[in-house]
Design a protein around this motif. Structure first.
Motif, PDB file in Angstrom:
ATOM      1  N   VAL A 122       0.850  -1.183   0.000  1.00 42.63           N
ATOM      2  CA  VAL A 122       0.000   0.000   0.000  1.00 42.63           C
ATOM      3  C   VAL A 122       0.891   1.241   0.000  1.00 42.63           C
ATOM      4  O   VAL A 122       1.839   1.334   0.785  1.00 42.63           O
ATOM      5  CB  VAL A 122      -0.912   0.026   1.253  1.00 42.63           C
ATOM      6  N   CYS A 123       0.557   2.189  -0.866  1.00 42.04           N
ATOM      7  CA  CYS A 123       1.295   3.452  -0.911  1.00 42.04           C
ATOM      8  C   CYS A 123       0.821   4.353   0.224  1.00 42.04           C
ATOM      9  O   CYS A 123      -0.373   4.623   0.362  1.00 42.04           O
ATOM     10  CB  CYS A 123       1.085   4.150  -2.254  1.00 42.04           C
ATOM     11  N   ARG A 124       1.763   4.811   1.015  1.00 39.50           N
ATOM     12  CA  ARG A 124       1.438   5.708   2.133  1.00 39.50           C
ATOM     13  C   ARG A 124       0.954   7.074   1.645  1.00 39.50           C
ATOM     14  O   ARG A 124       0.258   7.780   2.367  1.00 39.50           O
ATOM     15  CB  ARG A 124       2.669   5.934   3.002  1.00 39.50           C
ATOM     16  N   SER A 125       1.293   7.451   0.438  1.00 41.49           N
ATOM     17  CA  SER A 125       0.949   8.767  -0.066  1.00 41.49           C
ATOM     18  C   SER A 125      -0.443   8.792  -0.709  1.00 41.49           C
ATOM     19  O   SER A 125      -1.302   9.555  -0.305  1.00 41.49           O
ATOM     20  CB  SER A 125       2.002   9.230  -1.065  1.00 41.49           C
ATOM     21  N   CYS A 126      -0.675   7.938  -1.698  1.00 42.52           N
ATOM     22  CA  CYS A 126      -1.935   7.998  -2.442  1.00 42.52           C
ATOM     23  C   CYS A 126      -2.901   6.866  -2.116  1.00 42.52           C
ATOM     24  O   CYS A 126      -4.054   6.908  -2.516  1.00 42.52           O
ATOM     25  CB  CYS A 126      -1.664   8.012  -3.942  1.00 42.52           C
ATOM     26  N   GLY A 127      -2.438   5.842  -1.419  1.00 42.86           N
ATOM     27  CA  GLY A 127      -3.312   4.732  -1.056  1.00 42.86           C
ATOM     28  C   GLY A 127      -3.402   3.631  -2.097  1.00 42.86           C
ATOM     29  O   GLY A 127      -4.198   2.699  -1.942  1.00 42.86           O
ATOM     30  N   ALA A 128      -2.615   3.702  -3.164  1.00 42.01           N
ATOM     31  CA  ALA A 128      -2.638   2.643  -4.177  1.00 42.01           C
ATOM     32  C   ALA A 128      -2.326   1.299  -3.527  1.00 42.01           C
ATOM     33  O   ALA A 128      -1.512   1.216  -2.603  1.00 42.01           O
ATOM     34  CB  ALA A 128      -1.617   2.942  -5.273  1.00 42.01           C
ATOM     35  N   VAL A 129      -3.003   0.262  -4.006  1.00 41.68           N
ATOM     36  CA  VAL A 129      -2.814  -1.092  -3.476  1.00 41.68           C
ATOM     37  C   VAL A 129      -2.416  -1.994  -4.629  1.00 41.68           C
ATOM     38  O   VAL A 129      -2.979  -1.911  -5.722  1.00 41.68           O
ATOM     39  CB  VAL A 129      -4.112  -1.617  -2.833  1.00 41.68           C
ATOM     40  N   ASP A 130      -1.458  -2.860  -4.389  1.00 39.95           N
ATOM     41  CA  ASP A 130      -1.051  -3.827  -5.407  1.00 39.95           C
ATOM     42  C   ASP A 130      -0.786  -5.163  -4.735  1.00 39.95           C
ATOM     43  O   ASP A 130      -0.568  -5.236  -3.522  1.00 39.95           O
ATOM     44  CB  ASP A 130       0.206  -3.346  -6.133  1.00 39.95           C
ATOM     45  N   ASP A 131      -0.830  -6.225  -5.528  1.00 42.35           N
ATOM     46  CA  ASP A 131      -0.562  -7.564  -5.023  1.00 42.35           C
ATOM     47  C   ASP A 131       0.932  -7.818  -4.910  1.00 42.35           C
ATOM     48  O   ASP A 131       1.723  -7.312  -5.712  1.00 42.35           O
ATOM     49  CB  ASP A 131      -1.148  -8.627  -5.965  1.00 42.35           C
ATOM     50  N   VAL A 132       1.298  -8.597  -3.898  1.00 43.60           N
ATOM     51  CA  VAL A 132       2.675  -9.031  -3.695  1.00 43.60           C
ATOM     52  C   VAL A 132       2.620 -10.528  -3.417  1.00 43.60           C
ATOM     53  O   VAL A 132       1.940 -10.964  -2.484  1.00 43.60           O
ATOM     54  CB  VAL A 132       3.324  -8.314  -2.493  1.00 43.60           C
ATOM     55  N   ASP A 133       3.312 -11.306  -4.248  1.00 47.13           N
ATOM     56  CA  ASP A 133       3.349 -12.744  -4.009  1.00 47.13           C
ATOM     57  C   ASP A 133       4.145 -13.044  -2.750  1.00 47.13           C
ATOM     58  O   ASP A 133       5.120 -12.362  -2.441  1.00 47.13           O
ATOM     59  CB  ASP A 133       3.954 -13.473  -5.208  1.00 47.13           C
ATOM     60  N   CYS A 134       3.736 -14.069  -2.038  1.00 43.62           N
ATOM     61  CA  CYS A 134       4.432 -14.477  -0.822  1.00 43.62           C
ATOM     62  C   CYS A 134       5.706 -15.216  -1.193  1.00 43.62           C
ATOM     63  O   CYS A 134       5.687 -16.115  -2.035  1.00 43.62           O
ATOM     64  CB  CYS A 134       3.526 -15.380   0.011  1.00 43.62           C
ATOM     65  N   ALA A 135       6.801 -14.834  -0.583  1.00 38.56           N
ATOM     66  CA  ALA A 135       8.087 -15.463  -0.872  1.00 38.56           C
ATOM     67  C   ALA A 135       8.115 -16.915  -0.415  1.00 38.56           C
ATOM     68  O   ALA A 135       8.769 -17.751  -1.024  1.00 38.56           O
ATOM     69  CB  ALA A 135       9.215 -14.683  -0.218  1.00 38.56           C
ATOM     70  N   ALA A 136       7.401 -17.238   0.662  1.00 39.14           N
ATOM     71  CA  ALA A 136       7.403 -18.606   1.182  1.00 39.14           C
ATOM     72  C   ALA A 136       6.573 -19.532   0.308  1.00 39.14           C
ATOM     73  O   ALA A 136       6.862 -20.714   0.209  1.00 39.14           O
ATOM     74  CB  ALA A 136       6.882 -18.632   2.614  1.00 39.14           C
ATOM     75  N   GLY A 137       5.507 -18.985  -0.306  1.00 37.68           N
ATOM     76  CA  GLY A 137       4.696 -19.777  -1.212  1.00 37.68           C
ATOM     77  C   GLY A 137       3.617 -20.621  -0.568  1.00 37.68           C
ATOM     78  O   GLY A 137       2.625 -20.917  -1.180  1.00 37.68           O
ATOM     79  N   GLU A 138       3.800 -21.061   0.656  1.00 32.61           N
ATOM     80  CA  GLU A 138       2.824 -21.932   1.296  1.00 32.61           C
ATOM     81  C   GLU A 138       2.102 -21.199   2.417  1.00 32.61           C
ATOM     82  O   GLU A 138       2.653 -20.316   3.051  1.00 32.61           O
ATOM     83  CB  GLU A 138       3.520 -23.172   1.857  1.00 32.61           C
ATOM     84  N   VAL A 139       0.862 -21.593   2.646  1.00 36.16           N
ATOM     85  CA  VAL A 139       0.047 -20.990   3.695  1.00 36.16           C
ATOM     86  C   VAL A 139       0.301 -21.714   5.004  1.00 36.16           C
ATOM     87  O   VAL A 139       0.354 -22.933   5.021  1.00 36.16           O
ATOM     88  CB  VAL A 139      -1.445 -21.092   3.317  1.00 36.16           C
ATOM     89  N   PRO A 140       0.406 -21.058   6.129  1.00 35.36           N
ATOM     90  CA  PRO A 140       0.688 -19.628   6.231  1.00 35.36           C
ATOM     91  C   PRO A 140       2.167 -19.375   5.993  1.00 35.36           C
ATOM     92  O   PRO A 140       3.007 -20.221   6.284  1.00 35.36           O
ATOM     93  CB  PRO A 140       0.298 -19.301   7.670  1.00 35.36           C
ATOM     94  N   CYS A 141       2.481 -18.215   5.463  1.00 36.88           N
ATOM     95  CA  CYS A 141       3.879 -17.913   5.150  1.00 36.88           C
ATOM     96  C   CYS A 141       4.642 -17.456   6.386  1.00 36.88           C
ATOM     97  O   CYS A 141       5.859 -17.377   6.351  1.00 36.88           O
ATOM     98  CB  CYS A 141       3.969 -16.878   4.042  1.00 36.88           C
ATOM     99  N   LEU A 142       3.930 -17.145   7.428  1.00 38.17           N
ATOM    100  CA  LEU A 142       4.547 -16.791   8.706  1.00 38.17           C
ATOM    101  C   LEU A 142       3.975 -17.719   9.769  1.00 38.17           C
ATOM    102  O   LEU A 142       2.851 -18.184   9.653  1.00 38.17           O
ATOM    103  CB  LEU A 142       4.209 -15.352   9.099  1.00 38.17           C
ATOM    104  N   THR A 143       4.742 -17.974  10.789  1.00 34.97           N
ATOM    105  CA  THR A 143       4.216 -18.768  11.895  1.00 34.97           C
ATOM    106  C   THR A 143       4.265 -17.911  13.155  1.00 34.97           C
ATOM    107  O   THR A 143       5.206 -17.156  13.377  1.00 34.97           O
ATOM    108  CB  THR A 143       5.035 -20.058  12.107  1.00 34.97           C
ATOM    109  N   ALA A 144       3.228 -18.055  13.941  1.00 32.19           N
ATOM    110  CA  ALA A 144       3.156 -17.294  15.186  1.00 32.19           C
ATOM    111  C   ALA A 144       4.082 -17.929  16.213  1.00 32.19           C
ATOM    112  O   ALA A 144       4.165 -19.149  16.309  1.00 32.19           O
ATOM    113  CB  ALA A 144       1.723 -17.296  15.705  1.00 32.19           C
ATOM    114  N   ALA A 145       4.789 -17.093  16.957  1.00 35.06           N
ATOM    115  CA  ALA A 145       5.680 -17.600  17.992  1.00 35.06           C
ATOM    116  C   ALA A 145       4.883 -18.322  19.073  1.00 35.06           C
ATOM    117  O   ALA A 145       5.318 -19.328  19.609  1.00 35.06           O
ATOM    118  CB  ALA A 145       6.491 -16.456  18.606  1.00 35.06           C
ATOM    119  N   ASP A 146       3.685 -17.803  19.348  1.00 36.73           N
ATOM    120  CA  ASP A 146       2.839 -18.414  20.366  1.00 36.73           C
ATOM    121  C   ASP A 146       1.391 -18.166  19.978  1.00 36.73           C
ATOM    122  O   ASP A 146       0.972 -17.017  19.845  1.00 36.73           O
ATOM    123  CB  ASP A 146       3.140 -17.796  21.732  1.00 36.73           C
TER     124      ASP A 146
END
Length: 157
Positions: free
Chosen positions: A96-120
């Protein structure tokens, strides 16, 4: 007037989801397919251009139903109205652009869901992580703050 049969992809998606095929549903899917990351008011104006009179509430109702069955994804970056897109079922995030609010897609580098894991995550099975990247779009970098004065945040594909 837009006839439901004029958008065979949307018709097939609606039928596969078990939904009745209506001109408003087809028109909403068509708008979001061509212009992702827009808000409901934008969708309503574009749908009116295609099929004529329709209330903004009716468009909200269509968006809700399409979101519930998984044909549309609702995103809401901080400080923004809800935005909608038809890119569903994959593991992507948004920038998301902080200036105008434009939104674009970004592919996840990890590729698999979820791409992040919660510590707890006590008692939870984590199946998704939403990530929003913030920065300044190319247009705002080159034009300065001119884009920031736009009343409708830009939406990109």
């Amino acid at each position: 007037m837009l006839e439901p049969t004029e958008r065979p992809d949307a018709v097939a998606l609606l039928r596969k989801a078990g939904l009745r095929v209506t001109a408003p549903r087809v028109a909403v899917l068509s708008v979001l397919g061509q212009q992702p990351h827009v808000n409901a008011e934008f969708v309503a104006r574009a749908v009116r251009d295609n099929i004529g009179a329709i209330s903004t509430q009716a468009v909200y109702d269509v968006l809700r139903v399409l979101t519930e069955v998984g044909l549309v994804r609702r995103i809401q970056p901080a400080g923004s109205t809800a935005r909608f897109e038809t890119r569903v079922g994959d593991n992507h995030h948004h920038v998301v652009c902080r200036s105008c609010g434009a939104v674009d897609d970004v592919d996840c580098a990890a590729g698999e869901v979820p791409c992040l894991t919660a510590a707890d995550a006590p008692g939870f099975i984590v199946d998704e992580a939403e990530v929003t990247f913030w920065g300044t779009c190319h247009q705002c970098q080159t034009t300065g703050s001119e884009a920031a004065s736009s009343s409708e945040p830009a939406a990109t594909t």
